[in-house]
Motif scaffolding. Sequence first.
Motif, PDB file in Angstrom:
ATOM      1  N   ALA A 132     -25.645  18.173  -5.199  1.00 44.23           N
ATOM      2  CA  ALA A 132     -26.487  17.762  -4.163  1.00 44.23           C
ATOM      3  C   ALA A 132     -27.698  17.028  -5.301  1.00 44.23           C
ATOM      4  O   ALA A 132     -28.394  15.979  -4.851  1.00 44.23           O
ATOM      5  CB  ALA A 132     -27.339  18.842  -3.744  1.00 44.23           C
ATOM      6  N   LEU A 133     -27.739  17.611  -6.494  1.00 45.20           N
ATOM      7  CA  LEU A 133     -28.767  16.647  -7.517  1.00 45.20           C
ATOM      8  C   LEU A 133     -28.310  15.428  -7.552  1.00 45.20           C
ATOM      9  O   LEU A 133     -29.133  14.492  -7.566  1.00 45.20           O
ATOM     10  CB  LEU A 133     -28.866  17.563  -8.700  1.00 45.20           C
ATOM     11  CG  LEU A 133     -29.660  18.876  -8.677  1.00 45.20           C
ATOM     12  CD1 LEU A 133     -29.689  19.812  -9.796  1.00 45.20           C
ATOM     13  CD2 LEU A 133     -31.318  18.639  -8.445  1.00 45.20           C
ATOM     14  N   SER A 134     -27.074  15.155  -7.997  1.00 42.73           N
ATOM     15  CA  SER A 134     -26.716  13.962  -8.219  1.00 42.73           C
ATOM     16  C   SER A 134     -26.783  12.888  -7.116  1.00 42.73           C
ATOM     17  O   SER A 134     -26.921  11.814  -7.238  1.00 42.73           O
ATOM     18  CB  SER A 134     -25.207  14.090  -8.973  1.00 42.73           C
ATOM     19  OG  SER A 134     -24.364  14.573  -8.120  1.00 42.73           O
ATOM     20  N   GLY A 135     -26.314  13.561  -5.750  1.00 39.04           N
ATOM     21  CA  GLY A 135     -26.352  12.701  -4.994  1.00 39.04           C
ATOM     22  C   GLY A 135     -27.674  12.148  -4.422  1.00 39.04           C
ATOM     23  O   GLY A 135     -28.121  11.246  -3.913  1.00 39.04           O
ATOM     24  N   TYR A 136     -28.830  13.133  -4.479  1.00 43.84           N
ATOM     25  CA  TYR A 136     -30.112  12.901  -4.361  1.00 43.84           C
ATOM     26  C   TYR A 136     -30.708  11.629  -5.211  1.00 43.84           C
ATOM     27  O   TYR A 136     -31.210  10.855  -4.741  1.00 43.84           O
ATOM     28  CB  TYR A 136     -30.886  14.110  -4.513  1.00 43.84           C
ATOM     29  CG  TYR A 136     -32.482  13.986  -4.004  1.00 43.84           C
ATOM     30  CD1 TYR A 136     -33.044  13.500  -3.007  1.00 43.84           C
ATOM     31  CD2 TYR A 136     -33.539  14.235  -4.905  1.00 43.84           C
ATOM     32  CE1 TYR A 136     -34.140  12.994  -2.730  1.00 43.84           C
ATOM     33  CE2 TYR A 136     -34.667  14.030  -4.758  1.00 43.84           C
ATOM     34  CZ  TYR A 136     -35.121  13.454  -3.583  1.00 43.84           C
ATOM     35  OH  TYR A 136     -36.491  13.441  -3.100  1.00 43.84           O
TER      36      TYR A 136
END
Length: 489
Positions: free
Chosen positions: A396-400
């Motif tokens: 989720a962090l990298s996708g954001y």
Amino acid sequence: MKAKLITQLASACAVLGLDGCTLGPDFHAPSTPLGAHWQQPDASTTRSRAVPGDVDSQWWRSFGDPQLTALLAEAQANNLDLRVAASHVEQSLAARATVSADRLPSIDATGDYSRARGSERGLSDISGNNGKDNYNVWNTGLNLAWEADLWGRVRRSVEAADAKVQVSVEEQHAAMVSIMAQVARDYIELRGTQSSLEVTRKNLDIARHSLDLTRARLAQGVATDLEVAQAAALRASIEARVPALEQQRSVLINALSFLVGRQPGALSAELSPSKAIPAGPANVPVGLPSELAQRRPDIRRAEADLHAATAAIGIAKADFYPRISLSGNAGFQAMQLSNLGSWGSHTFAFGPSLSVPIFEGGRLRGQLQLRESAQREAGIAYQRTVLAAWHEVDNALSGYQADQRRHQSLELAVTESQRALASAQQQYAQGSVDFLNVLTVQNALLANQAALVHSTADVSLTLVTLYQALGGGWQQPAQAALAGDGRQR
């Protein structure tokens, strides 16, 4: 007499209970060492970045959209899935109360009457009439029964029931996290669909203007039928996008109506007007990695499952040992109602009973092996849940961050496409280029604008996914009180 006897029985039960022990392993919360390997991605080149700090349980307020906040409050109050989850908590508390009752003596009041006659040739007739006449029997009294929990079977059963209450509480928390995230997603997608509809209609106006201009140029003899057909085809292709977007808008409004417990179309009046896609804050607190086990309901549920499985081992071990039960009764029996209650009609009985397992055909050993295997499985399930949680947060962090970088690039692409279209329209009006150039540039603009709208929504949607992965969205004061109540009962 009766009160004194009952008091003596209860005192004996309490003394025996104090001497008992608790078999089986004691539960210790597992550690989560994976936090040491979690590295936050670099967000220095994006508008919003992940930073250390407490995760806001009401994360949706960071979007600054009062309508979204109101929808989420309504979903918390009226969503049917959340009401089912609350019912499961109530059921688990009731089941826990049933198990906990075994720690105390059970006392029953009885009373009965019978009209009977004995056999002249059978066993002795209690009436003394040798079976030659009918008689009455009146009985009343109190019965007491209690099992001394010498090996902790009842205590482990209550411990397991407490853990199962916690399981149902965490399932309720997980349902709330899921529902809050789904409402936010549907709302963001609705605003994104409305923005796409506005972009499509603006491009439709441009296409209609281009068609009118091409027809005028055809009348002046400076355009061809081919150019008119191309302009008409462009207008029709853009018009064809409108019905699908309108239908998607209706579907999303109905989805939100369902999530807040309303009938289809109930939110149409308040949600149909277009609004901007809600954007997240500049800084997104993600907390410390070690706190994830306290925030994520699925990790907390897996820990409670492991606790219940550990307590079940103690229950299985206690079955190998003798059971001592105390029972007694005190009351009155008389053949005439008028004599019932006199001292001469009183009765009582009191005594212990012992049950020792001698031969069970391997049932008890198999049950213990089953419980031990279930505990090992629960331990593996806990490790898997924690590992999956770290992966979800990292993804989720990298996708954001990736969605934000894509959004910045698309903003530049739209700006340049708008400049290109203005230049192509001007050159076409002057006759320096043919309509194919205008058609190509406008198609590129429409594609870039649509992609930018989707990207804007994707940034907010990924932020919702990040908040959900972090376990935010359930720790309200009422929920915290319910969770504490479930552990203490």
